[in-house]
Design an enzyme around this catalytic site. Sequence first.
Site, PDB file in Angstrom:
ATOM      1  N   ASP A  32       4.716  -2.627  -2.969  1.00 27.07           N
ATOM      2  CA  ASP A  32       4.011  -3.594  -3.529  1.00 27.07           C
ATOM      3  C   ASP A  32       4.007  -3.700  -4.883  1.00 27.07           C
ATOM      4  O   ASP A  32       3.524  -3.017  -5.673  1.00 27.07           O
ATOM      5  CB  ASP A  32       2.439  -3.692  -3.027  1.00 27.07           C
ATOM      6  CG  ASP A  32       2.200  -3.835  -1.447  1.00 27.07           C
ATOM      7  OD1 ASP A  32       2.914  -4.902  -1.183  1.00 27.07           O
ATOM      8  OD2 ASP A  32       1.393  -3.148  -0.773  1.00 27.07           O
ATOM      9  N   GLY A 139      -2.917  -9.220  -3.336  1.00 30.53           N
ATOM     10  CA  GLY A 139      -3.549  -8.777  -4.613  1.00 30.53           C
ATOM     11  C   GLY A 139      -4.187  -7.272  -4.488  1.00 30.53           C
ATOM     12  O   GLY A 139      -4.347  -6.471  -5.408  1.00 30.53           O
ATOM     13  N   ASP A 168       1.593  -8.423   7.031  1.00 35.98           N
ATOM     14  CA  ASP A 168       1.185  -7.816   5.996  1.00 35.98           C
ATOM     15  C   ASP A 168      -0.229  -7.597   5.765  1.00 35.98           C
ATOM     16  O   ASP A 168      -0.714  -8.836   5.151  1.00 35.98           O
ATOM     17  CB  ASP A 168       2.053  -7.745   4.849  1.00 35.98           C
ATOM     18  CG  ASP A 168       1.678  -7.037   3.564  1.00 35.98           C
ATOM     19  OD1 ASP A 168       0.845  -5.894   3.772  1.00 35.98           O
ATOM     20  OD2 ASP A 168       2.293  -7.252   2.619  1.00 35.98           O
TER      21      ASP A 168
END
Length: 205
Positions: A32, A139, A168
């Site tokens: 990520d 985030g 996800d």
Amino acid sequence: MLVAVSFIKSKYSEKETIDIINQTSSDFLHVDIMDGIFVENKNYDFDDIELFVKDNHLPLDVHLMCNNPFSYIEDYIKLKPYNITFHIEAVESPEKLINYLHDNGIKCGLAINPDTDIKEIIPYLDKIDTVLVMSVYPGKGGQKFIPSVVNKINELSKLKGNFVIEVDGGVNNETIALLDNADIVVSGSYVCCSDDYEERIKKLK
Ligand code: DX5
Ligand code: ZN
């Protein structure tokens, strides 16, 4: 079900976490990347990632939560990842990036946020390899699964194309029951904040 493990939330360092993931039956290492612009948090630079994955042998599933993803791709292709996924919300026309990745032998994923309509990606479904359906707002790790995205996953599974559906965010032993139409799930905190990564990965599979 294939499982991609994200290492951003763990009780160990990134390197230690990745070493443990490498001893499990995880199918991919999910990387990520947050730029602090497309999403509020900024996490790693390419140099950090290069060090983290030095001894990794799992296929890399790179998820760019970044504006201007093209400027990151040049670096990340050096790692010979299995695929690179960028957000449909972050680009005006994704074709150039899709072609660039394919020309370099890397599969291409397009990610969609929970509040983005699937019609935004329909024109690209016959060109991409993965649709990454975000089941949390991107985030940070450890957020709650948003149940309304299940409809989106089910709708996508009825559409034609050679793409796989990857989900996800907030995936755990309970929310996995909603994901019959997914091919791959990403799991971060459910696996990496536990004492037994392999047991949790097995539950998801
Ligand atoms: C969200 C990331 C996810 C997330 C997964 O911004 O893209 O990959 O970290 O972590 P969990 O499973 O904790 O939601
Ligand atoms: Zn991700």
